[in-house]
Scaffold this motif. Structure first.
Motif, PDB file in Angstrom:
ATOM      1  N   GLY A 125       0.817  -1.208   0.000  1.00 19.99           N
ATOM      2  CA  GLY A 125       0.000   0.000   0.000  1.00 19.99           C
ATOM      3  C   GLY A 125       0.852   1.260   0.000  1.00 19.99           C
ATOM      4  O   GLY A 125       2.066   1.231  -0.255  1.00 19.99           O
ATOM      5  N   ILE A 126       0.197   2.355   0.264  1.00 19.12           N
ATOM      6  CA  ILE A 126       0.879   3.653   0.299  1.00 19.12           C
ATOM      7  C   ILE A 126       1.934   3.623   1.409  1.00 19.12           C
ATOM      8  O   ILE A 126       1.668   3.200   2.537  1.00 19.12           O
ATOM      9  CB  ILE A 126      -0.145   4.775   0.539  1.00 19.12           C
ATOM     10  CG1 ILE A 126      -1.135   4.817  -0.628  1.00 19.12           C
ATOM     11  CG2 ILE A 126       0.548   6.125   0.681  1.00 19.12           C
ATOM     12  CD1 ILE A 126      -2.294   5.784  -0.412  1.00 19.12           C
ATOM     13  N   GLY A 127       3.133   4.085   1.060  1.00 13.71           N
ATOM     14  CA  GLY A 127       4.244   4.119   2.010  1.00 13.71           C
ATOM     15  C   GLY A 127       5.091   2.867   2.009  1.00 13.71           C
ATOM     16  O   GLY A 127       6.113   2.816   2.713  1.00 13.71           O
ATOM     17  N   VAL A 139       4.791   4.925  -3.062  1.00 14.77           N
ATOM     18  CA  VAL A 139       3.747   5.932  -3.238  1.00 14.77           C
ATOM     19  C   VAL A 139       3.655   6.726  -1.932  1.00 14.77           C
ATOM     20  O   VAL A 139       3.439   6.150  -0.857  1.00 14.77           O
ATOM     21  CB  VAL A 139       2.400   5.293  -3.593  1.00 14.77           C
ATOM     22  CG1 VAL A 139       1.296   6.358  -3.617  1.00 14.77           C
ATOM     23  CG2 VAL A 139       2.478   4.577  -4.935  1.00 14.77           C
ATOM     24  N   THR A 140       3.771   8.006  -2.048  1.00 13.15           N
ATOM     25  CA  THR A 140       3.727   8.864  -0.855  1.00 13.15           C
ATOM     26  C   THR A 140       2.403   9.592  -0.679  1.00 13.15           C
ATOM     27  O   THR A 140       2.128  10.114   0.413  1.00 13.15           O
ATOM     28  CB  THR A 140       4.861   9.897  -0.924  1.00 13.15           C
ATOM     29  OG1 THR A 140       4.716  10.685  -2.113  1.00 13.15           O
ATOM     30  CG2 THR A 140       6.224   9.189  -0.940  1.00 13.15           C
ATOM     31  N   GLY A 141       1.585   9.672  -1.737  1.00  9.77           N
ATOM     32  CA  GLY A 141       0.300  10.355  -1.599  1.00  9.77           C
ATOM     33  C   GLY A 141      -0.527  10.273  -2.858  1.00  9.77           C
ATOM     34  O   GLY A 141      -0.008  10.028  -3.966  1.00  9.77           O
ATOM     35  N   VAL A 142      -1.848  10.454  -2.728  1.00  5.72           N
ATOM     36  CA  VAL A 142      -2.790  10.418  -3.837  1.00  5.72           C
ATOM     37  C   VAL A 142      -3.756  11.577  -3.679  1.00  5.72           C
ATOM     38  O   VAL A 142      -4.254  11.851  -2.580  1.00  5.72           O
ATOM     39  CB  VAL A 142      -3.564   9.085  -3.886  1.00  5.72           C
ATOM     40  CG1 VAL A 142      -4.550   9.085  -5.056  1.00  5.72           C
ATOM     41  CG2 VAL A 142      -2.613   7.891  -3.984  1.00  5.72           C
ATOM     42  N   VAL A 166      -0.745  11.020  -8.480  1.00  5.73           N
ATOM     43  CA  VAL A 166      -0.083  10.001  -7.659  1.00  5.73           C
ATOM     44  C   VAL A 166       1.372  10.435  -7.497  1.00  5.73           C
ATOM     45  O   VAL A 166       2.113  10.517  -8.482  1.00  5.73           O
ATOM     46  CB  VAL A 166      -0.155   8.596  -8.305  1.00  5.73           C
ATOM     47  CG1 VAL A 166       0.526   7.560  -7.411  1.00  5.73           C
ATOM     48  CG2 VAL A 166      -1.592   8.197  -8.571  1.00  5.73           C
ATOM     49  N   VAL A 168       5.084   9.733  -6.208  1.00  7.69           N
ATOM     50  CA  VAL A 168       5.928   8.556  -5.951  1.00  7.69           C
ATOM     51  C   VAL A 168       7.380   8.981  -5.771  1.00  7.69           C
ATOM     52  O   VAL A 168       7.806  10.053  -6.234  1.00  7.69           O
ATOM     53  CB  VAL A 168       5.833   7.519  -7.101  1.00  7.69           C
ATOM     54  CG1 VAL A 168       4.434   6.966  -7.227  1.00  7.69           C
ATOM     55  CG2 VAL A 168       6.295   8.123  -8.413  1.00  7.69           C
ATOM     56  N   GLU A 237      -5.427   0.933  -7.877  1.00  2.00           N
ATOM     57  CA  GLU A 237      -4.009   0.626  -7.721  1.00  2.00           C
ATOM     58  C   GLU A 237      -3.220   1.203  -8.885  1.00  2.00           C
ATOM     59  O   GLU A 237      -3.799   1.599  -9.917  1.00  2.00           O
ATOM     60  CB  GLU A 237      -3.783  -0.894  -7.632  1.00  2.00           C
ATOM     61  CG  GLU A 237      -4.316  -1.668  -8.834  1.00  2.00           C
ATOM     62  CD  GLU A 237      -4.413  -3.162  -8.609  1.00  2.00           C
ATOM     63  OE1 GLU A 237      -4.386  -3.565  -7.427  1.00  2.00           O
ATOM     64  OE2 GLU A 237      -4.511  -3.911  -9.596  1.00  2.00           O
ATOM     65  N   ILE A 251       0.908  -1.398  -6.526  1.00  2.00           N
ATOM     66  CA  ILE A 251       0.763  -0.695  -5.245  1.00  2.00           C
ATOM     67  C   ILE A 251      -0.690  -0.289  -5.106  1.00  2.00           C
ATOM     68  O   ILE A 251      -1.266   0.339  -5.999  1.00  2.00           O
ATOM     69  CB  ILE A 251       1.668   0.558  -5.190  1.00  2.00           C
ATOM     70  CG1 ILE A 251       3.132   0.167  -5.365  1.00  2.00           C
ATOM     71  CG2 ILE A 251       1.462   1.305  -3.880  1.00  2.00           C
ATOM     72  CD1 ILE A 251       4.078   1.366  -5.454  1.00  2.00           C
ATOM     73  N   LEU A 253      -3.836   1.818  -3.913  1.00  2.00           N
ATOM     74  CA  LEU A 253      -4.079   3.231  -3.590  1.00  2.00           C
ATOM     75  C   LEU A 253      -5.203   3.398  -2.583  1.00  2.00           C
ATOM     76  O   LEU A 253      -5.587   4.518  -2.254  1.00  2.00           O
ATOM     77  CB  LEU A 253      -4.408   3.998  -4.879  1.00  2.00           C
ATOM     78  CG  LEU A 253      -3.356   3.951  -5.975  1.00  2.00           C
ATOM     79  CD1 LEU A 253      -3.832   4.705  -7.205  1.00  2.00           C
ATOM     80  CD2 LEU A 253      -2.023   4.494  -5.476  1.00  2.00           C
TER      81      LEU A 253
END
Length: 255
Positions: A125-127, A139-142, A166, A168, A237, A251, A253
């Motif tokens: 997942g994120i992070g 992925v750091t944020g959406v 997204v 990254v 994702e 990954i 989202l």
């Protein structure tokens, strides 16, 4: 024995004729006598040779064909009976074998342990970092629901649906430089539809890394990937790739 002297030969004088003894002639009506031990010849010459009455050669007897035909028919009937009997025996033996094996199979199935379905590894997942080829992605944020991007009126982009941003971080985990391109990344929504990035919209957000470029070993770069998806779509994702030919990594989202 002394022979008397003979007078000399005189051709002018008649020579005395030598007298030879003559065989005595039989009297009239009597058969001449033969010396003892000899068979008298037949009175009228040798007897004619008699030929045996040989049976005239006969041609080969014609064999009757009907016994052969009957024999062939009987042989065919016997062979057919044997073949059918063998098939029936094989069928019956196969049926009995199947009936005998069926209970064993059922017993074995009952004794066999239940198959435990394989548990799929949870999607990152994120992070959480995932790796594909020579890159590691996090992925750091959406950000969702943007209708337009950009402050410059000449470069600003309006979404056909909604823009999804997204963010990254890409790290080169190899020992050689590797090129990164935003066009190699794919967004997947909850309906399974795939979307490519919008490079022109990404320029308004991150002009330096919107298209991509080389990343040296051990270096991490931040980039924003922009996607234009329907308004009613929900991102699920992102599939990240170090190149267009790589297998990719997923990954989530929503986590």
């Amino acid at each position: 024995m002394t022979y008397p002297p003979q007078p000399p030969y005189d051709p002018s004088q008649a020579q005395p004729q030598q007298q030879f003894p003559q065989a005595p002639q039989p009297a009239y009506g009597q058969a001449p006598q033969q010396p003892y031990g000899q068979t008298p010849p037949p009175p009228y010459g040798p007897p004619p040779a008699y030929q045996s009455l040989a049976t005239p050669p006969q041609g080969p007897k014609k064999k009757k064909k009907w016994p052969l035909v009957v024999g062939v028919i009987v042989a065919i009937i016997v062979i057919s009976s044997l073949a059918n009997g063998g098939e029936k025996e094989e069928t019956s033996s196969a049926s009995s074998t199947t009936q005998a094996v069926a209970p064993i199979a059922e017993a074995g199935a009952a004794a066999a342990p239940a198959v435990v379905p394989a548990v799929e590894a949870p999607t990152a997942g994120i992070g959480t970092e995932v790796r594909d080829g020579k890159f590691g992605f996090v992925v750091t944020g959406v950000e969702t629901g943007l209708s337009s991007i950009g402050d410059n009126p000449y470069l600003m982009e309006d979404a056909d649906g909604q823009f999804i941003l997204v963010r990254v971080e890409i790290t080169n985990i190899s020992d050689k430089p590797q090129s990164y391109f935003g066009s190699n990344q794919t967004l997947v929504d909850t309906l399974g539809r795939e979307f490519t990035n919008n490079t022109m919209a990404a320029i308004n957000v991150d002009a330096e890394n919107a298209i991509g470029g080389d990343i040296n070993p051990g270096i991490t770069k931040s980039a924003t990937i922009v996607f234009d998806i329907p308004v009613d779509a929900t991102p699920k994702e992102i599939e990240v790739h170090d190149s267009m030919f790589s297998g990719g990594a997923t990954i989530s989202l929503t986590q």
